[in-house]
Design a protein around this motif. Sequence first.
Motif, PDB file in Angstrom:
ATOM      1  N   LYS A  20      -1.570 120.027 -28.025  1.00  0.00           N
ATOM      2  CA  LYS A  20      -2.516 118.939 -28.224  1.00  0.00           C
ATOM      3  C   LYS A  20      -1.786 117.713 -28.755  1.00  0.00           C
ATOM      4  N   ASN A  21      -2.187 116.562 -28.259  1.00  0.00           N
ATOM      5  CA  ASN A  21      -1.733 115.305 -28.821  1.00  0.00           C
ATOM      6  C   ASN A  21      -2.763 114.863 -29.854  1.00  0.00           C
ATOM      7  N   PRO A  22      -2.383 114.787 -31.132  1.00  0.00           N
ATOM      8  CA  PRO A  22      -3.369 114.464 -32.165  1.00  0.00           C
ATOM      9  C   PRO A  22      -3.727 112.984 -32.222  1.00  0.00           C
ATOM     10  N   TYR A  23      -3.001 112.142 -31.486  1.00  0.00           N
ATOM     11  CA  TYR A  23      -3.158 110.700 -31.612  1.00  0.00           C
ATOM     12  C   TYR A  23      -3.853 110.037 -30.430  1.00  0.00           C
ATOM     13  N   TYR A  24      -3.613 110.576 -29.231  1.00  0.00           N
ATOM     14  CA  TYR A  24      -4.083 109.850 -28.048  1.00  0.00           C
ATOM     15  C   TYR A  24      -4.463 110.821 -26.931  1.00  0.00           C
ATOM     16  N   ARG A  25      -5.566 110.512 -26.257  1.00  0.00           N
ATOM     17  CA  ARG A  25      -5.964 111.227 -25.047  1.00  0.00           C
ATOM     18  C   ARG A  25      -6.236 110.203 -23.959  1.00  0.00           C
ATOM     19  N   GLY A  26      -5.679 110.452 -22.781  1.00  0.00           N
ATOM     20  CA  GLY A  26      -5.888 109.533 -21.680  1.00  0.00           C
ATOM     21  C   GLY A  26      -5.269 110.090 -20.420  1.00  0.00           C
ATOM     22  N   PRO A  27      -5.499 109.424 -19.300  1.00  0.00           N
ATOM     23  CA  PRO A  27      -4.953 109.913 -18.029  1.00  0.00           C
ATOM     24  C   PRO A  27      -3.450 109.765 -17.969  1.00  0.00           C
ATOM     25  N   ALA A  28      -2.812 110.598 -17.153  1.00  0.00           N
ATOM     26  CA  ALA A  28      -1.370 110.491 -16.945  1.00  0.00           C
ATOM     27  C   ALA A  28      -1.037 109.173 -16.258  1.00  0.00           C
ATOM     28  N   THR A  29       0.095 108.600 -16.625  1.00  0.00           N
ATOM     29  CA  THR A  29       0.576 107.349 -16.035  1.00  0.00           C
ATOM     30  C   THR A  29       2.063 107.513 -15.737  1.00  0.00           C
ATOM     31  N   ASP A  30       2.710 106.412 -15.381  1.00  0.00           N
ATOM     32  CA  ASP A  30       4.150 106.480 -15.121  1.00  0.00           C
ATOM     33  C   ASP A  30       4.965 106.576 -16.402  1.00  0.00           C
ATOM     34  N   HIS A  31       4.296 106.554 -17.606  1.00  0.00           N
ATOM     35  CA  HIS A  31       5.024 106.761 -18.867  1.00  0.00           C
ATOM     36  C   HIS A  31       4.233 107.638 -19.848  1.00  0.00           C
ATOM     37  N   PHE A  32       3.266 108.393 -19.326  1.00  0.00           N
ATOM     38  CA  PHE A  32       2.507 109.346 -20.146  1.00  0.00           C
ATOM     39  C   PHE A  32       2.138 110.528 -19.269  1.00  0.00           C
ATOM     40  N   ASP A  33       2.518 111.732 -19.685  1.00  0.00           N
ATOM     41  CA  ASP A  33       2.313 112.909 -18.825  1.00  0.00           C
ATOM     42  C   ASP A  33       1.042 113.690 -19.152  1.00  0.00           C
ATOM     43  N   GLY A  34       0.207 113.132 -20.018  1.00  0.00           N
ATOM     44  CA  GLY A  34      -1.004 113.811 -20.449  1.00  0.00           C
ATOM     45  C   GLY A  34      -0.902 114.367 -21.848  1.00  0.00           C
ATOM     46  N   VAL A  35       0.329 114.526 -22.345  1.00  0.00           N
ATOM     47  CA  VAL A  35       0.556 114.980 -23.716  1.00  0.00           C
ATOM     48  C   VAL A  35       1.495 114.024 -24.448  1.00  0.00           C
ATOM     49  N   ARG A  36       2.601 113.661 -23.792  1.00  0.00           N
ATOM     50  CA  ARG A  36       3.635 112.850 -24.441  1.00  0.00           C
ATOM     51  C   ARG A  36       3.968 111.616 -23.607  1.00  0.00           C
ATOM     52  N   PHE A  37       4.367 110.563 -24.330  1.00  0.00           N
ATOM     53  CA  PHE A  37       4.849 109.345 -23.692  1.00  0.00           C
ATOM     54  C   PHE A  37       6.343 109.476 -23.406  1.00  0.00           C
ATOM     55  N   PHE A  38       6.829 108.681 -22.471  1.00  0.00           N
ATOM     56  CA  PHE A  38       8.253 108.675 -22.159  1.00  0.00           C
ATOM     57  C   PHE A  38       8.612 107.357 -21.494  1.00  0.00           C
ATOM     58  N   SER A  39       9.894 106.983 -21.572  1.00  0.00           N
ATOM     59  CA  SER A  39      10.419 105.845 -20.832  1.00  0.00           C
ATOM     60  C   SER A  39      10.971 106.365 -19.513  1.00  0.00           C
ATOM     61  N   PRO A  40      10.477 105.886 -18.374  1.00  0.00           N
ATOM     62  CA  PRO A  40      10.922 106.452 -17.093  1.00  0.00           C
ATOM     63  C   PRO A  40      12.428 106.410 -16.878  1.00  0.00           C
ATOM     64  N   GLU A  41      13.136 105.414 -17.439  1.00  0.00           N
ATOM     65  CA  GLU A  41      14.580 105.323 -17.256  1.00  0.00           C
ATOM     66  C   GLU A  41      15.378 106.126 -18.270  1.00  0.00           C
ATOM     67  N   GLN A  42      14.734 106.566 -19.342  1.00  0.00           N
ATOM     68  CA  GLN A  42      15.466 107.128 -20.471  1.00  0.00           C
ATOM     69  C   GLN A  42      15.876 108.571 -20.197  1.00  0.00           C
ATOM     70  N   PRO A  43      17.130 108.950 -20.460  1.00  0.00           N
ATOM     71  CA  PRO A  43      17.568 110.329 -20.208  1.00  0.00           C
ATOM     72  C   PRO A  43      16.913 111.315 -21.162  1.00  0.00           C
ATOM     73  N   GLN A  44      17.141 112.580 -20.885  1.00  0.00           N
ATOM     74  CA  GLN A  44      16.506 113.649 -21.646  1.00  0.00           C
ATOM     75  C   GLN A  44      16.842 113.569 -23.124  1.00  0.00           C
ATOM     76  N   ASP A  45      15.882 113.992 -23.947  1.00  0.00           N
ATOM     77  CA  ASP A  45      16.085 114.013 -25.397  1.00  0.00           C
ATOM     78  C   ASP A  45      17.232 114.937 -25.771  1.00  0.00           C
ATOM     79  N   LYS A  46      17.917 114.580 -26.834  1.00  0.00           N
ATOM     80  CA  LYS A  46      18.921 115.478 -27.385  1.00  0.00           C
ATOM     81  C   LYS A  46      18.226 116.673 -28.043  1.00  0.00           C
ATOM     82  N   GLY A  47      18.881 117.824 -27.990  1.00  0.00           N
ATOM     83  CA  GLY A  47      18.334 119.027 -28.584  1.00  0.00           C
ATOM     84  C   GLY A  47      18.853 119.265 -29.989  1.00  0.00           C
ATOM     85  N   LEU A  48      18.436 120.391 -30.577  1.00  0.00           N
ATOM     86  CA  LEU A  48      18.826 120.714 -31.950  1.00  0.00           C
ATOM     87  C   LEU A  48      20.334 120.866 -32.080  1.00  0.00           C
TER      88      LEU A  48
END
Length: 345
Positions: A20-48
Amino acid sequence: MIRRPFPGLSTLSAFAGRVKNPYYRGPATDHFDGVRFFSPEQPQDKGLAEFLRWQFGGGRKPWPKSYPSPFRDKPPAQVPGLRVVLIGHASFLIQVAELNILIDPVFAQRASPVPFAGPKRVNPPGVAFEDLPPIHAVLITHNHYDHLDLDAVERLWQRYRPRIVAPLGNDAVIRAGHPEIVVEVRDWGGACALGNGVTAHVEPAHHWSARGLADRRMALWCAYVLTTPAGVIYHIGDTGFGSGGIFRAVCERFGRPRLAHLPIGAYEPRWFMRPQHMNPEDAVRSFGLVEAEQALGHHWGTFRLTNEGIEEPLSDLDAALRAADVPGDRFRPLRPGEIWRPDAA
């Protein structure tokens, strides 16, 4: 085809009933997948593992416990033209067209969720809270603790009742602790008219968001373009350089900015920080792409967030400007309390 920067996002979206996203609910877009936002050009997040490699890999240069600024400002109540002062780190007061606009106001002693640990400021705010003029608008770029100080926002609301503008989801972050505060949220490409011919446009940036361990990218982040009678002002709180397309797009849409606020700190080690924080060389490249008349450097010298020494942004910026054949007076790294006016540029 949408390029997702975090390989688990598609899976998370598929299990939206559990995540669940506790802050925002809305339709998927080119920078929101339904749960999390992202920058379309930005590479994958670093891991632990990569985070731990950075934290325990050495190379962190010492900072002084105190790095006081030689400047201190007590702004006038209003300015008919344009006056800008750096309060500290990424906090600016922009006075334009008789409006007083605060961006990312942080007056806390630490950029941290707790008062006893985390990055501690090494210089006081260049404008004391008590010396602020009446504030008409507060613009929040994202919810990291060095950009969103909830206590400061609450104090500003109680004193001035300003317009508060933030990207999607950040209203819930602010109102969770202060439900009485009214926050106007916008998506990338949205705008908010502030009055007196000034409009705040919410624009993309390559960054991320989080207030805790389980809410990464669940509120949007942004840059701002202010269209004003005194010219266009482009403010970036945090961003990676990416392909440079976000800077070209600002120039194409709004024309050549009169002023750009560009971050120049928190950039080492590059293997870790490159996607989310520009270094001075990147900042000079972005300055050229956006074609601004003047740049002011910020996001350095107040909170120790990364590995570089406290004055490395200054020497690296000087080298980058000389390499690009840009006069130093066109890109000034500000200290807290330092003022910029167009008639003094």
